[in-house]
Design a protein around this motif. Structure first.
Motif, PDB file in Angstrom:
ATOM      1  N   SER A   1       9.221   6.589   9.760  1.00  0.00           N
ATOM      2  CA  SER A   1       9.663   7.757   9.004  1.00  0.00           C
ATOM      3  C   SER A   1       8.776   8.963   9.301  1.00  0.00           C
ATOM      4  N   PRO A   2       9.370  10.140   9.476  1.00  0.00           N
ATOM      5  CA  PRO A   2       8.538  11.349   9.638  1.00  0.00           C
ATOM      6  C   PRO A   2       7.637  11.614   8.440  1.00  0.00           C
ATOM      7  N   TRP A   3       7.898  10.959   7.319  1.00  0.00           N
ATOM      8  CA  TRP A   3       7.041  11.114   6.154  1.00  0.00           C
ATOM      9  C   TRP A   3       5.695  10.407   6.307  1.00  0.00           C
ATOM     10  N   LEU A   4       5.577   9.493   7.280  1.00  0.00           N
ATOM     11  CA  LEU A   4       4.302   8.807   7.496  1.00  0.00           C
ATOM     12  C   LEU A   4       3.355   9.762   8.215  1.00  0.00           C
ATOM     13  N   ARG A   5       2.373  10.275   7.486  1.00  0.00           N
ATOM     14  CA  ARG A   5       1.446  11.265   8.047  1.00  0.00           C
ATOM     15  C   ARG A   5       0.483  10.605   9.031  1.00  0.00           C
ATOM     16  N   ASP A   6      -0.160  11.438   9.847  1.00  0.00           N
ATOM     17  CA  ASP A   6      -1.105  10.919  10.837  1.00  0.00           C
ATOM     18  C   ASP A   6      -2.266  10.184  10.179  1.00  0.00           C
ATOM     19  N   ASP A   7      -2.767  10.693   9.065  1.00  0.00           N
ATOM     20  CA  ASP A   7      -3.887  10.022   8.405  1.00  0.00           C
ATOM     21  C   ASP A   7      -3.461   8.678   7.828  1.00  0.00           C
ATOM     22  N   GLU A   8      -2.209   8.584   7.375  1.00  0.00           N
ATOM     23  CA  GLU A   8      -1.702   7.317   6.852  1.00  0.00           C
ATOM     24  C   GLU A   8      -1.504   6.312   7.984  1.00  0.00           C
ATOM     25  N   PHE A   9      -0.980   6.781   9.122  1.00  0.00           N
ATOM     26  CA  PHE A   9      -0.860   5.890  10.274  1.00  0.00           C
ATOM     27  C   PHE A   9      -2.237   5.402  10.711  1.00  0.00           C
ATOM     28  N   GLU A  10      -3.224   6.280  10.639  1.00  0.00           N
ATOM     29  CA  GLU A  10      -4.579   5.883  11.038  1.00  0.00           C
ATOM     30  C   GLU A  10      -5.110   4.777  10.126  1.00  0.00           C
ATOM     31  N   ARG A  11      -4.777   4.828   8.842  1.00  0.00           N
ATOM     32  CA  ARG A  11      -5.171   3.748   7.930  1.00  0.00           C
ATOM     33  C   ARG A  11      -4.573   2.415   8.387  1.00  0.00           C
ATOM     34  N   ILE A  12      -3.313   2.449   8.775  1.00  0.00           N
ATOM     35  CA  ILE A  12      -2.651   1.239   9.257  1.00  0.00           C
ATOM     36  C   ILE A  12      -3.333   0.738  10.530  1.00  0.00           C
ATOM     37  N   HIS A  13      -3.605   1.654  11.444  1.00  0.00           N
ATOM     38  CA  HIS A  13      -4.237   1.289  12.704  1.00  0.00           C
ATOM     39  C   HIS A  13      -5.597   0.644  12.466  1.00  0.00           C
ATOM     40  N   VAL A  14      -6.370   1.188  11.556  1.00  0.00           N
ATOM     41  CA  VAL A  14      -7.696   0.645  11.267  1.00  0.00           C
ATOM     42  C   VAL A  14      -7.593  -0.782  10.738  1.00  0.00           C
ATOM     43  N   VAL A  15      -6.641  -1.027   9.834  1.00  0.00           N
ATOM     44  CA  VAL A  15      -6.475  -2.375   9.283  1.00  0.00           C
ATOM     45  C   VAL A  15      -6.077  -3.358  10.378  1.00  0.00           C
ATOM     46  N   LEU A  16      -5.119  -2.975  11.225  1.00  0.00           N
ATOM     47  CA  LEU A  16      -4.692  -3.885  12.299  1.00  0.00           C
ATOM     48  C   LEU A  16      -5.839  -4.160  13.263  1.00  0.00           C
ATOM     49  N   GLN A  17      -6.576  -3.118  13.631  1.00  0.00           N
ATOM     50  CA  GLN A  17      -7.702  -3.287  14.544  1.00  0.00           C
ATOM     51  C   GLN A  17      -8.761  -4.219  13.935  1.00  0.00           C
ATOM     52  N   ARG A  18      -9.081  -3.998  12.684  1.00  0.00           N
ATOM     53  CA  ARG A  18     -10.115  -4.807  12.015  1.00  0.00           C
ATOM     54  C   ARG A  18      -9.647  -6.255  11.886  1.00  0.00           C
ATOM     55  N   THR A  19      -8.353  -6.438  11.598  1.00  0.00           N
ATOM     56  CA  THR A  19      -7.821  -7.788  11.433  1.00  0.00           C
ATOM     57  C   THR A  19      -7.915  -8.574  12.725  1.00  0.00           C
ATOM     58  N   VAL A  20      -7.590  -7.933  13.826  1.00  0.00           N
ATOM     59  CA  VAL A  20      -7.580  -8.626  15.130  1.00  0.00           C
ATOM     60  C   VAL A  20      -8.995  -8.893  15.626  1.00  0.00           C
ATOM     61  N   THR A  21      -9.904  -7.947  15.414  1.00  0.00           N
ATOM     62  CA  THR A  21     -11.276  -8.102  15.928  1.00  0.00           C
ATOM     63  C   THR A  21     -12.156  -8.899  14.992  1.00  0.00           C
ATOM     64  N   GLY A  22     -11.673  -9.173  13.769  1.00  0.00           N
ATOM     65  CA  GLY A  22     -12.423 -10.005  12.839  1.00  0.00           C
ATOM     66  C   GLY A  22     -13.466  -9.234  12.076  1.00  0.00           C
TER      67      GLY A  22
ATOM     68  N   ALA B   1       0.811  -1.220   0.000  1.00  0.00           N
ATOM     69  CA  ALA B   1       0.000   0.000   0.000  1.00  0.00           C
ATOM     70  C   ALA B   1       0.846   1.273   0.000  1.00  0.00           C
ATOM     71  N   GLY B   2       2.160   1.134  -0.001  1.00  0.00           N
ATOM     72  CA  GLY B   2       3.031   2.308  -0.020  1.00  0.00           C
ATOM     73  C   GLY B   2       3.147   3.013   1.312  1.00  0.00           C
ATOM     74  N   LEU B   3       2.752   2.340   2.409  1.00  0.00           N
ATOM     75  CA  LEU B   3       2.697   2.970   3.731  1.00  0.00           C
ATOM     76  C   LEU B   3       3.868   2.597   4.627  1.00  0.00           C
ATOM     77  N   GLY B   4       4.825   1.854   4.101  1.00  0.00           N
ATOM     78  CA  GLY B   4       6.004   1.511   4.901  1.00  0.00           C
ATOM     79  C   GLY B   4       5.783   0.374   5.874  1.00  0.00           C
ATOM     80  N   VAL B   5       4.760  -0.455   5.648  1.00  0.00           N
ATOM     81  CA  VAL B   5       4.539  -1.644   6.466  1.00  0.00           C
ATOM     82  C   VAL B   5       5.264  -2.812   5.810  1.00  0.00           C
TER      83      VAL B   5
END
Length: 399
Positions: free
Chosen positions: A378-399, A335-339
């Motif tokens: 990286s400081p290039w990872l914006r807050d909105d991009e980090f939030e996208r990552i957080h949402v995916v991880l949260q959704r993955t764990v909670t099913g 996704a180009g987000l550095g994960v």
């Protein structure tokens, strides 16, 4: 396309690339507050030089104990030094070596034990020291991913008999490969210097190649160009079902062992003046974001223990299981987000290391490899991009 790097590297400025010469090791020692340091062409070369020196001091010993989940180049370095590698399983749910397994493995043939700081997080060196002292072995701190990290106010790398750092791309400041060696003891520093004279050679071809690569890094290390330099090869490797190539774990036995040019050292010296501020920014960012990630039930996020001040090139996570880890990566890796991932396998599971590392049962190391992922800091990872990552991880764990 905007593409973020998998780790937080310090960008170069064009002014860093101007002509000049410098003694980078002296500047780095002053910055880190260490005894004099020794310049090498990579962290891997630094380990080869260290093990060669230690073998000269204790020629009757030939085994080196390392964690079973670590960079495959460590195995190649031990092999290049003419020594045998022994693999210690990890402590459950951690990157540290399991103390009980380490006690069982260490003995009269043990030349060195290599506790390893991972992803800027600080390893348990004290346990390795106590076990090494019981059997008369050396301790080498692998601080390749921890340049600038501190334990109880002191730079890592100084608790053991020797420590080494890497200046490869993605590890904070880079010379496009480079390494530093440090030792508290004067006699050990003399042994390391003697080993360097025996092992390292002048190689003008490699220095020209590294100079060109360093210039390329200075030009393309930015989100607008990394899609070509990093993103395209990543997606090609994943499309070919080759995660080892995707993370750059596809190493061979050829380890360059050469002097580092004065010009590349000058580039690093100029960039070094900005590293403290860069580390301050990435630390504050990391502490804010790991607090968010720790709110996801079942996800382990590694941080600092009391007395530790690590560095933050990435955020290192363990997902509850391999299925969830793979599901998250399925959405995020391209996704180009550095994960990304760090080391794909435990060492015995790299096909190219068969015959170099022993094939043995290492359940915790394999479990760690199967559950771990990294998020760029990286400081290039914006807050909105980090939030996208957080949402995916949260959704993955909670099913």
């Amino acid at each position: 396309m905007r593409e973020l790097p998998p780790t937080a590297g310090l960008p170069l400025r064009l002014s860093d690339l101007r002509p000049g010469r410098a003694d980078f090791a002296a500047q780095a020692a002053a910055w880190l507050g260490t005894p004099p340091m020794q310049m090498e062409c990579s962290g891997t070369a630094a380990l080869v030089v260290t093990l060669h020196a230690m073998r000269q001091l204790r020629p009757e010993r030939n085994e080196v104990i390392v964690p079973a989940w670590t960079c495959p180049l460590v195995a190649w370095a031990i092999h290049r030094a003419g020594l045998s590698i022994r693999l210690c399983d990890l402590a459950p749910g951690h990157f540290d070596m399991d103390a009980g397994h380490l006690v069982a493995m260490a003995g009269g043939n043990t030349l060195a034990i290599v506790p390893t700081h991972i992803a800027g997080r600080i390893a348990d060196v004290s346990t390795a020291l106590a076990i090494a002292q019981d059997v008369g072995a050396f301790v080498v701190e692998d601080a390749a991913q921890a340049t600038g990290a501190r334990q109880d106010g002191q730079s890592v790398g100084l608790l053991g008999d020797a420590g080494f750092f890497s200046l490869a791309v993605g590890k904070g400041l880079t010379l496009f490969e480079g390494g530093l060696l440090v030792a508290r003891d004067t006699m050990m520093r003399e042994a390391l210097a003697s080993s360097h004279r025996e092992v390292i050679r002048h190689d003008s071809h490699m220095n020209r190649q590294r100079a060109l690569e360093l210039c390329g890094y200075g030009l393309v290390y930015r989100p607008s160009l990394l899609a070509l330099a990093y993103g395209r090869p990543l997606r090609k490797a994943l499309a070919a079902n080759d995660p080892v190539a995707a993370v750059g774990d596809d190493f061979g036995p050829d380890i360059p062992l050469h002097e580092v040019s004065g010009w590349r050292q000058a580039v690093g010296t100029r960039a070094l003046s900005r590293l403290h501020d860069f580390m301050h920014v990435t630390r504050n960012q990391a502490l804010s974001r790991i607090a968010r990630l720790r709110g996801i039930e079942g996800v382990t996020v590694f941080g600092d223990a009391p007395g530790q001040e690590g560095i933050w090139p990435v955020l290192l996570l363990l997902m509850p299981n391999e299925k969830m880890r793979d599901a998250a990566l399925g959405e995020l890796w391209t996704a180009g987000l550095g994960v990304s991932r760090m080391f794909i396998h435990a060492l015995p599971d790299y096909g190219y290391l068969h015959g170099i590392v022993p094939q043995t049962d290492l359940p915790q190391a394999r479990h760690f490899a199967a559950r771990s992922l990294t998020i760029t800091n990286s400081p290039w990872l914006r807050d909105d991009e980090f939030e996208r990552i957080h949402v995916v991880l949260q959704r993955t764990v909670t099913g």
